[in-house]
Design a protein around this motif. Structure first.
Motif, PDB file in Angstrom:
ATOM      1  N   ASN B 262      -2.290   2.574  -5.225  1.00  0.00           N
ATOM      2  CA  ASN B 262      -3.445   2.530  -6.135  1.00  0.00           C
ATOM      3  C   ASN B 262      -4.228   1.222  -6.055  1.00  0.00           C
ATOM      4  N   LEU B 263      -3.939   0.395  -5.056  1.00  0.00           N
ATOM      5  CA  LEU B 263      -4.705  -0.839  -4.865  1.00  0.00           C
ATOM      6  C   LEU B 263      -5.589  -0.619  -3.642  1.00  0.00           C
ATOM      7  N   ARG B 264      -6.865  -0.386  -3.891  1.00  0.00           N
ATOM      8  CA  ARG B 264      -7.745   0.116  -2.835  1.00  0.00           C
ATOM      9  C   ARG B 264      -8.554  -1.007  -2.181  1.00  0.00           C
ATOM     10  N   GLY B 265      -9.013  -0.677  -0.975  1.00  0.00           N
ATOM     11  CA  GLY B 265      -9.905  -1.582  -0.256  1.00  0.00           C
ATOM     12  C   GLY B 265      -9.206  -2.554   0.657  1.00  0.00           C
ATOM     13  N   LEU B 266      -7.874  -2.609   0.596  1.00  0.00           N
ATOM     14  CA  LEU B 266      -7.141  -3.584   1.405  1.00  0.00           C
ATOM     15  C   LEU B 266      -6.774  -2.989   2.770  1.00  0.00           C
ATOM     16  N   SER B 267      -6.649  -3.884   3.746  1.00  0.00           N
ATOM     17  CA  SER B 267      -6.391  -3.431   5.116  1.00  0.00           C
ATOM     18  C   SER B 267      -5.107  -2.609   5.192  1.00  0.00           C
ATOM     19  N   HIS B 268      -4.027  -3.116   4.571  1.00  0.00           N
ATOM     20  CA  HIS B 268      -2.742  -2.418   4.729  1.00  0.00           C
ATOM     21  C   HIS B 268      -2.771  -1.027   4.101  1.00  0.00           C
ATOM     22  N   ARG B 269      -3.681  -0.772   3.176  1.00  0.00           N
ATOM     23  CA  ARG B 269      -3.802   0.554   2.560  1.00  0.00           C
ATOM     24  C   ARG B 269      -4.810   1.425   3.319  1.00  0.00           C
ATOM     25  N   GLU B 270      -6.017   0.937   3.473  1.00  0.00           N
ATOM     26  CA  GLU B 270      -7.091   1.799   4.005  1.00  0.00           C
ATOM     27  C   GLU B 270      -6.994   2.016   5.510  1.00  0.00           C
ATOM     28  N   TRP B 271      -6.541   1.005   6.265  1.00  0.00           N
ATOM     29  CA  TRP B 271      -6.364   1.231   7.710  1.00  0.00           C
ATOM     30  C   TRP B 271      -5.392   2.392   7.919  1.00  0.00           C
ATOM     31  N   GLY B 272      -4.293   2.355   7.161  1.00  0.00           N
ATOM     32  CA  GLY B 272      -3.271   3.390   7.312  1.00  0.00           C
ATOM     33  C   GLY B 272      -3.730   4.752   6.823  1.00  0.00           C
ATOM     34  N   ASP B 273      -4.509   4.761   5.723  1.00  0.00           N
ATOM     35  CA  ASP B 273      -4.967   6.045   5.174  1.00  0.00           C
ATOM     36  C   ASP B 273      -6.052   6.696   6.028  1.00  0.00           C
ATOM     37  N   HIS B 274      -6.891   5.886   6.666  1.00  0.00           N
ATOM     38  CA  HIS B 274      -8.070   6.432   7.345  1.00  0.00           C
ATOM     39  C   HIS B 274      -7.946   6.488   8.866  1.00  0.00           C
ATOM     40  N   ASP B 276      -4.792   6.426  12.383  1.00  0.00           N
ATOM     41  CA  ASP B 276      -3.386   6.669  12.731  1.00  0.00           C
ATOM     42  C   ASP B 276      -2.592   5.380  12.912  1.00  0.00           C
ATOM     43  N   VAL B 277      -3.230   4.244  12.673  1.00  0.00           N
ATOM     44  CA  VAL B 277      -2.597   2.961  12.983  1.00  0.00           C
ATOM     45  C   VAL B 277      -1.432   2.666  12.040  1.00  0.00           C
ATOM     46  N   MET B 278      -0.481   1.897  12.536  1.00  0.00           N
ATOM     47  CA  MET B 278       0.565   1.331  11.671  1.00  0.00           C
ATOM     48  C   MET B 278       0.024  -0.024  11.197  1.00  0.00           C
ATOM     49  N   ALA B 279      -0.310  -0.082   9.904  1.00  0.00           N
ATOM     50  CA  ALA B 279      -1.011  -1.264   9.375  1.00  0.00           C
ATOM     51  C   ALA B 279      -0.033  -2.241   8.742  1.00  0.00           C
ATOM     52  N   ILE B 280      -0.207  -3.506   9.096  1.00  0.00           N
ATOM     53  CA  ILE B 280       0.642  -4.579   8.558  1.00  0.00           C
ATOM     54  C   ILE B 280      -0.248  -5.729   8.099  1.00  0.00           C
ATOM     55  N   LEU B 281       0.002  -6.217   6.901  1.00  0.00           N
ATOM     56  CA  LEU B 281      -0.649  -7.460   6.437  1.00  0.00           C
ATOM     57  C   LEU B 281       0.466  -8.474   6.216  1.00  0.00           C
ATOM     58  N   MET B 282       0.227  -9.702   6.646  1.00  0.00           N
ATOM     59  CA  MET B 282       1.261 -10.733   6.451  1.00  0.00           C
ATOM     60  C   MET B 282       0.683 -11.944   5.729  1.00  0.00           C
ATOM     61  N   GLU B 283       1.522 -12.556   4.904  1.00  0.00           N
ATOM     62  CA  GLU B 283       1.128 -13.715   4.096  1.00  0.00           C
ATOM     63  C   GLU B 283       2.099 -14.862   4.339  1.00  0.00           C
ATOM     64  N   THR B 284       1.549 -16.067   4.463  1.00  0.00           N
ATOM     65  CA  THR B 284       2.391 -17.270   4.429  1.00  0.00           C
ATOM     66  C   THR B 284       1.962 -18.099   3.218  1.00  0.00           C
ATOM     67  N   GLY B 285       2.728 -19.128   2.895  1.00  0.00           N
ATOM     68  CA  GLY B 285       2.458 -19.901   1.679  1.00  0.00           C
ATOM     69  C   GLY B 285       1.640 -21.153   1.963  1.00  0.00           C
ATOM     70  N   ASN B 286       0.462 -21.247   1.339  1.00  0.00           N
ATOM     71  CA  ASN B 286      -0.452 -22.337   1.629  1.00  0.00           C
ATOM     72  C   ASN B 286      -0.841 -23.064   0.336  1.00  0.00           C
ATOM     73  N   PRO B 287      -0.273 -24.255   0.120  1.00  0.00           N
ATOM     74  CA  PRO B 287      -0.500 -24.949  -1.158  1.00  0.00           C
ATOM     75  C   PRO B 287      -1.968 -25.257  -1.469  1.00  0.00           C
ATOM     76  N   ILE B 288      -2.822 -25.409  -0.464  1.00  0.00           N
ATOM     77  CA  ILE B 288      -4.211 -25.768  -0.779  1.00  0.00           C
ATOM     78  C   ILE B 288      -4.925 -24.623  -1.506  1.00  0.00           C
ATOM     79  N   GLN B 289      -4.371 -23.429  -1.421  1.00  0.00           N
ATOM     80  CA  GLN B 289      -4.995 -22.307  -2.126  1.00  0.00           C
ATOM     81  C   GLN B 289      -4.529 -22.191  -3.569  1.00  0.00           C
ATOM     82  N   GLY B 290      -3.487 -22.948  -3.909  1.00  0.00           N
ATOM     83  CA  GLY B 290      -2.869 -22.753  -5.218  1.00  0.00           C
ATOM     84  C   GLY B 290      -3.574 -23.507  -6.331  1.00  0.00           C
ATOM     85  N   ARG B 291      -3.372 -23.069  -7.539  1.00  0.00           N
ATOM     86  CA  ARG B 291      -4.011 -23.689  -8.699  1.00  0.00           C
ATOM     87  C   ARG B 291      -3.261 -24.940  -9.156  1.00  0.00           C
TER      88      ARG B 291
END
Lengths: 48, 379
Positions: B262-274, B276-291
């Protein structure tokens, strides 16, 4: 189209501010107007 | 405080306008410099194309971006690596650049898009104090420079934001500024705003090139739960589990998160739904983005060293192992190693879809020698 209207509004306000600067008799209010003009003109020119 | 009483005249107005013009000239040059593309040096065998080759709707726009394709000697599957969806998440696009500058494809095809949202590289996020560039000093003394952009499309190219962004076709409602977020724009709209058209172009590429496995590389703040994580669509969950277990066994833990339906618009959801690709999103931890971060500058983007995050780590408030820092070499190494592990697992699942890529540095090499040891010199 909406971008053109937005730029038109920004240009209009810039010109009004410049006009007010020349009417103003206090230097510091003129300086304040200068700071208002800078971002407006940057927007009109689509630089920022 | 006493204010100097100076009379305003036509002459003072002209003087101040001249000062304004000077400020506009200096800052304007500075802002416009970010529209110059970063230099990349593709490894031998890569063919350069443009994303508009798959969707003409972004041709001759600032959104068009280079796509690099290398085909191996042996037939196999096709893998897509996407960096720069969010240009304020540098380990994502640096990992893509490392593949672009080093990969030697033995089997199958590798497609690399290092700067997915090209327009988001042309500006900074306001009020964040981010650096404009990150730089790597190479062993030969030359410097490689990359822009540190924004999460969202430059408003110069897409403005104004609506009060509420209604995602198409799901109808999901988000904050208006999210309309400029490429990773909320999928599956895209061929006649939509520029961010929706970029998303549509990427989906067209995935469909027309018959991509088997696709990666969207990101970073997130250390206090965000989905960090050091693999987010997998249902179609790629089995592969994700295999890769996560293998990585765990090698001391490189990743959380495996199923893509929320139910979280729409993201690559890992919509690539897979629309597609045949196997969609993967990966995250690493980046302190400059943090509050929680303190001083925000290029050093923080590169080292991730921040005394407030050190305190937060001691309090157990972070979702990554954080001792003193979180350097970009470590973050990039996680992306690169995870991709290589996925390729290995892809070969186990399907021999005919397997892709073999050589000459990619391993995890410890990247951490020990740094990114600069593996970027090519432009001198």
């Amino acid at each position: 189209m909406i971008m053109l209207i937005y730029r038109g509004i920004a240009l209009f306000i810039s010109l009004v501010v410049v006009h007010c600067m020349f009417q103003e008799e206090e230097f510091w209010k003129q300086a304040s107007a200068t700071m208002v003009i800078i971002p407006l003109v940057m927007r009109v020119l689509l630089i920022k | 405080m006493h204010k100097m009483n100076i009379k305003g005249t036509r002459k003072t107005a002209i003087f101040l306008l001249t000062v304004a013009l000077l400020v506009m000239y200096v800052t304007g040059r500075n802002f416009l410099a970010m529209r110059q593309p970063d230099v990349v040096i593709p490894a031998d065998g890569f063919e350069k194309r443009m994303l508009s080759d798959w969707f003409q709707g972004i041709h001759n726009t600032p959104a068009d971006t280079p796509v690099f394709i290398q085909e191996g000697q042996e037939p196999g599957g096709t893998v897509l690596i996407l960096g720069g969806t969010h240009p304020n998440e540098p380990a994502g696009y640096i990992a893509a650049v490392l593949f672009l500058e080093r990969a030697q494809v033995q089997k199958g095809r590798l497609i690399v898009i290092p700067f997915a949202n090209n327009t988001a590289f042309t500006h900074n996020s306001p009020q964040e104090g981010y650096p404009q560039y990150i730089r790597f000093l190479l062993p030969d003394g030359s410097v490689r420079t990359f822009r540190y952009g924004s999460r969202d499309t430059n408003p110069v190219y897409q403005w104004p934001d609506p009060d509420i962004y209604v995602h198409e076709p799901s109808g999901q409602r988000l904050a208006g500024s999210e309309m400029r977020n490429l990773n909320r724009a999928y599956p895209g709209q061929p006649h939509g705003v520029i961010t929706q058209r970029i998303a549509f172009a990427i989906l067209e590429l995935i469909r027309k090139e018959d991509i088997d496995l696709a990666f969207d590389l990101h970073e997130a703040s250390p206090e965000y739960p989905v960090v050091n994580a693999i987010v997998a669509h249902e179609k790629s969950l089995e592969l994700g589990a295999m890769a996560a277990m293998d990585l765990e066994g090698r001391g490189i833990p990743f959380r495996l998160e199923p893509s929320p339906r139910n979280l729409r618009g993201l690559s890992h959801r919509e690539w897979g739904d629309h597609t045949d690709v196997m969609a993967i999103l990966m995250e690493t931890g980046n302190p400059i983005q943090g509050r929680l971060r303190g001083r925000t500058n290029e050093a923080l983007a590169l080292t991730g060293k921040d005394k407030f995050y050190q305190k937060a780590a001691k309090l157990g408030s972070l979702f990554i192992p954080y001792e003193d820092d979180q350097p970009i070499a470590l973050r990039t190494a996680r992306h690169v190693t995870a991709i290589m592990t996925f390729l290995e697992m892809l070969g186990f699942i399907s021999e005919e879809k397997s892709v073999i890529v050589n000459n990619i540095p391993d995890y410890n090499d990247i951490i020990d020698k740094g990114i600069e040891a593996f970027l090519l010199s432009i001198s």
